[in-house]
Design an enzyme around this catalytic site. Sequence first.
Site, PDB file in Angstrom:
ATOM      1  N   THR A 282       0.261   2.338  -5.178  1.00  0.00           N
ATOM      2  CA  THR A 282       0.461   1.161  -6.028  1.00  0.00           C
ATOM      3  C   THR A 282      -0.196   1.387  -7.402  1.00  0.00           C
ATOM      4  O   THR A 282       0.289   0.892  -8.416  1.00  0.00           O
ATOM      5  CB  THR A 282      -0.096  -0.110  -5.362  1.00  0.00           C
TER       6      THR A 282
ATOM      7  N   CYS B  37      -3.218   7.015  -5.068  1.00  0.00           N
ATOM      8  CA  CYS B  37      -2.930   5.581  -4.938  1.00  0.00           C
ATOM      9  C   CYS B  37      -1.473   5.267  -5.322  1.00  0.00           C
ATOM     10  O   CYS B  37      -1.115   5.321  -6.506  1.00  0.00           O
ATOM     11  CB  CYS B  37      -3.897   4.730  -5.779  1.00  0.00           C
TER      12      CYS B  37
ATOM     13  N   CYS C 164       0.867  -1.174   0.000  1.00  0.00           N
ATOM     14  CA  CYS C 164       0.000   0.000   0.000  1.00  0.00           C
ATOM     15  C   CYS C 164       0.906   1.227   0.000  1.00  0.00           C
ATOM     16  O   CYS C 164       1.655   1.445   0.957  1.00  0.00           O
ATOM     17  CB  CYS C 164      -0.904  -0.020   1.231  1.00  0.00           C
ATOM     18  N   GLY C 165       0.837   1.990  -1.090  1.00  0.00           N
ATOM     19  CA  GLY C 165       1.742   3.131  -1.245  1.00  0.00           C
ATOM     20  C   GLY C 165       1.407   4.267  -0.290  1.00  0.00           C
ATOM     21  O   GLY C 165       2.282   4.773   0.431  1.00  0.00           O
TER      22      GLY C 165
ATOM     23  N   ASP D 132     -10.032   5.493  -3.523  1.00  0.00           N
ATOM     24  CA  ASP D 132      -8.821   6.055  -2.911  1.00  0.00           C
ATOM     25  C   ASP D 132      -8.873   7.572  -3.004  1.00  0.00           C
ATOM     26  O   ASP D 132      -9.016   8.129  -4.089  1.00  0.00           O
ATOM     27  CB  ASP D 132      -7.586   5.505  -3.638  1.00  0.00           C
TER      28      ASP D 132
HETATM   29  O1  PYC Z   1      -1.786   3.830  -2.051  1.00  0.00           O
HETATM   30  O2  PYC Z   1      -1.289   1.842  -2.821  1.00  0.00           O
HETATM   31  C1  PYC Z   1      -2.057   2.627  -2.305  1.00  0.00           C
HETATM   32  C2  PYC Z   1      -3.391   2.145  -1.901  1.00  0.00           C
HETATM   33  C3  PYC Z   1      -3.943   0.918  -2.136  1.00  0.00           C
HETATM   34  C4  PYC Z   1      -5.225   0.937  -1.568  1.00  0.00           C
HETATM   35  C5  PYC Z   1      -5.421   2.175  -0.993  1.00  0.00           C
HETATM   36  N1  PYC Z   1      -4.285   2.897  -1.216  1.00  0.00           N
END
Ligand code: PYC
Length: 315
Positions: free
Chosen positions: A243, A241, A91-92, A237
């Site tokens: 990822t 996000c 999760c980034g 999100d």
């Molecule tokens: O930031 O990778 C992300 C992420 C995945 C699900 C919610 N945020």
Amino acid sequence: MTLPDFLDVVDSHTEGEPTRVVVSGGPPLGDGPLSERVKTFRENFDAYRSAMILEPRGSDVLVGALLVDPVETNCAAGVIFFNNTGYLGMCGHGTIGVVATLAHLGRIEPGTFRLETPVGTVTCTWHGNGRASIENVPSYRYRRDVTVEVPDYGTVRGDIAWGGNWFFLVKDSPERLTADNVQRLTDITLRIRAALEASKITGKYGGLIDHIELSGPPVSPDADSRNFVLCPGGAYDRSPCGTGTSAKLACLMADGAIQAGQVWRQESIIGSIFEGVARWNHNLVIPTIVGRAFIVAESRLVFDPRDPFREGIRT
Ligand code: PYC
């Protein structure tokens, strides 16, 4: 299993998307590989996840992070991410939230360290003033221009890419990417995801595509693109996000649309921005994502044995 009487957590948001880091306590998951510890978490201690993330203590948007001892000796810690429906590979936004939380607790100084996740090691840099970079796990486009028939909607075309989770990325969103349209965007992306599953369209080795990303032109003159990302539990999100931006960079690099080292500014549906940059490592893309996280609460979650909803409201 019984829940503890309480757990101490620190809440933050990364460009709008919340993260809850457990700072004391947590279930005993052993010292095996993180992928096995996720299995133990899911099979034996899932009430910890539901109690921390579901209402009345959490919400569908929240991502939890449990810090564990790493297996890799060059890592400062391991981390397992979870949400309203289960467990995430990476999760980034959550990693940036973890870095800001560790800084808030005085456990790190500006500089670089490594964190182990169930899908690989990430390199984190704390820059101070809320800002962190993460060099994510190797990312790649798996399939290009895949079409899926969405019942009562039509044909949708996208790429399948890995950025630490599996994504279906639609380059030219068929829907308006504005915050006042999130209901419709959620409905359409849920239908795209169901159609992918019904059509048995998956990531590599049958990996479930649980994130859908629609892209379009940015609103901010400072950004290159805007996205809407549907997360596994049905929430969208609020951040761009991490990822998802990694998966996007993998597609852009594969298309030659950006070059190694070129900055890509990814805007979220609420207008917040991650900066992304990528490089090649053989045929894989190594993305680095930069964003800001801010602490919003230091709390003690209490689990009263008399409370019928101590494990959260499972619907
Ligand atoms: O930031 O990778 C992300 C992420 C995945 C699900 C919610 N945020």
